[in-house]
Enzyme design. Sequence first.
Site, PDB file in Angstrom:
ATOM      1  N   HIS A 322      96.245  99.414  64.202  1.00 16.44           N
ATOM      2  CA  HIS A 322      95.668  99.408  65.722  1.00 16.44           C
ATOM      3  C   HIS A 322      95.123 100.846  65.816  1.00 16.44           C
ATOM      4  O   HIS A 322      94.088 101.191  66.696  1.00 16.44           O
ATOM      5  CB  HIS A 322      96.551  99.194  66.742  1.00 16.44           C
ATOM      6  CG  HIS A 322      96.339  97.602  66.853  1.00 16.44           C
ATOM      7  ND1 HIS A 322      97.419  96.658  66.411  1.00 16.44           N
ATOM      8  CD2 HIS A 322      95.765  96.995  67.573  1.00 16.44           C
ATOM      9  CE1 HIS A 322      97.095  95.586  66.815  1.00 16.44           C
ATOM     10  NE2 HIS A 322      96.028  95.623  67.451  1.00 16.44           N
ATOM     11  N   GLY A 323      95.731 101.765  65.204  1.00 17.07           N
ATOM     12  CA  GLY A 323      95.382 103.367  65.514  1.00 17.07           C
ATOM     13  C   GLY A 323      96.208 104.392  64.702  1.00 17.07           C
ATOM     14  O   GLY A 323      97.450 103.779  64.324  1.00 17.07           O
TER      15      GLY A 323
END
Lengths: 468, 408
Positions: A322-323
Amino acid sequence: MVFTTQIFVFYFLPVFLLVYYNLPCGWRNVWITLASYVFYGWWEPWFTGLMLFTTVMDFLWGKVITRPGATPLQRKLAVLACVVTNLSFLGFFKYYMFAAGTLNQILAAVGARQFQVLQVTLPIGISFYTFHSLTYILDLYRGHATPAKSFSGFSAFVALFPDLVAGPIIRYKTLAEQLREREHTVPRFAAGVAIFIAGFAKKILLANPCGLVADSVFNAAGPCALDAWIGVVAYTFQIYFDFCGYSDMAVGLGRMLGFEFLKNFDAPYWSESITELWRRWHISLSSVLRDYLYIALGGNRKGEGRTYFNLAVVMLLGGLWHGAKWNFVVWGAFHGLLLAAERWRGKLSFYGALPRPGRIGLTFLLVLFSWVLFRADNLTLAVEYYQAMFGLGPTGNTAPLLAATIYTPYHLLILTVCTGLVFQPWQAHDWAMSPVTWGRTAVLVPLFVLSIMAMFAQDFNPFLYFQF
Amino acid sequence: MKRFRDPQWFLILMFLGIIGSVPLIQMVVEVRQEEGVRVFEVFHQKPTAANLRTYERSLEAANWAARASRPWIQFAQFEWLKDGGAKAAIGNEGWYFYKPGLGYLLARPERAKVASTTQDPLPAIVDFRNQLAARGIRLVVMPAPNKESVYPDRLTPRAEALHGVLAPRTQDLLDRLRAANVEVVDLFKGFSQARQAAGSASQASLYLAQDTHWSPAGVELAAKLAAGHLLELGWVRPGLVDYRGRPAPIERLGDVLRMLQVPAIERRVKPETVACVQVVRRDNGELYQEAADAEILVLGDSFMRIYQRDEPGVAGFIAYLAKELKQPVMSLVSDGGGSTLVRQELQGRPAFLKNKKVVLWEFVERDIGLGLEGWKLVLLPPPVIPNSPGRVTDPAALRQPTAPPKAN
């Protein structure tokens, strides 16, 4: 390009559909590819070069893997090379700065000399199209799919604009047959329009106003406890309606082009446990992680301890997907821990003995906690935010002003509507996908007009999942 | 027509009709206005990310449907849901606030730390001070407080105990300016003291209820504080021109409401009556006039413009400063450009610095974080050294050494 912008709704989409439906079937995939490159290159034209390069590369690797007479070792090496190359691109563009920054912090801690960190721009949607390509390669290797016959079909699959930048993650084997042949019917197109409108409205009418509240609180100095709770509730609604709305629009656009995409969200906040939540939230990612990572690691076939370990690894990597921030790693670990704990209890939550509303409420509360990690700019700010939620942080003297900006009748109305929509099993997606009647049309057309008018009036229109 | 009887067809046709008719009508409108069809402009420029963003913004701004419907949606939100959108926050008793200013006040200080060099005001201010010093001119800076900082209690009754709040970034800048020996007129302290001294009810408001700017009372107080500071420093001596005030009340619909660009709101809200007072010479009753050879140059933004160049004219800060100092001053004003644009204008008009002893530089508080064009370094043309006509000296050699700015 973003679906909820004027350039997409009034220029790209009508021109695209006009040309698409006037082309012979054989040319439609080529048109999808061309238009998708325009759609993608709209942010930064050079991004298209990277996508084209990886598409050509993966197409050729696919040929190598399925080459008649290839030995198992050759096939294994080819798939390994392809996976490593794809993940290297993803790793460099998405994780280089994170890794280099972390290394610099370690160097600074031990008193060593730090190095200059190269500034790398993250190509939007790289995580999604890399996963698309990887499912192709891995399915070919496992024999679950046949190689793409034409480059136009494969490039249309990778670049397909409806799901290009924020999913849902669609596997090649799901789409292969549809890329060759698909039906374009009035009911399918009408259902596509209906679900597109539902997603568009979720994003414009619900996610964006919730985002304003969430941003106000998360950016504020010293919010009081109540404001901090309202802020994270608003973010919880924002991320759901934003991402679910985008997925609905993608599914709807797919239907307009004759494709069938599976739904990506299924009333996730109506879950009674975290295990159930992950069966309802971002379903396409969960299933890709399960099939290509969890099962590849051994799944639950190698004993209890290994199952917990596999769950934790999958969620940690899911968090990192996700990041490139430690927040996301901790967020993944939090969910991994909860999933492992529920697995230990036979897929039952610790509060499984409570009545259903209690189970749903507590699951929501756990998710809400985890979203703080997702939204905060860094771990320090996440900890400060948790402190504010429990009244342990300093409350700034501007807290009454923050309250005045978030508790407006407009925001309260939106938050109430969101609460009503998420805490029930009935889904707009299912409603819109059922046959179009006059009653539904009477709701959908005014809803679309209202959403467009609201879009005209909004200055705040981010898409949260673009960064992922 | 048969198709219209099928709800599926009806939905499809309505959908396609909406997404297709908007651009078609737009094209017809543009052809009729002989402006050229905007949508084709994309083919006339290099497809860079910046050009594409500009193109997209221009399409959005020109869209007839957006222009026609936006005011109605905004009016509904404003009237029924008490939401002023991205620009306005609705306060108590007819007070309206500028939302970005409120955002600046509420933002956590950590957000400032990620700012790039051109977003940090200090290097630009120190550099400007040094360039002026090389010409023998002194600099005094005067951040004009945001209305939100002075009247937080007018936003909500829950803040009634607050008679002034200092935003974390403002406090940080004021501290760093003082550490860098930059002279500052502290209007925050002055305004807060004035509010506390007067109590809450009787005092004329220092800011307009519907506007981002100060009221005539605020102008007068700011001018008094600035003049007092200059005289106290001894950088200016009182002049000999005697001025007096002449009432010139006006009606003004505040800029916060005008920024919404919703005619229905403008019609619905009554304009404010503003008790302006023009500055005139006591001896002949003539309106105050600037003088090119004045010793003081005032640089600033719309806080310098209001009442001075706007109606009624000659009733703004500049005229009041002249009245307090008993001498005319010179001014250069750039709307919304207090951070960089006004210095860039000065760069192109070096004559404004002729004979000057002091530059008073005003910028609005929110520009500390949101200034147009950021806080760029602006190089003034090299000074001409007196007694050496035509000789240009390297400004770097004339620059005064200063302590390095604190890391941001």
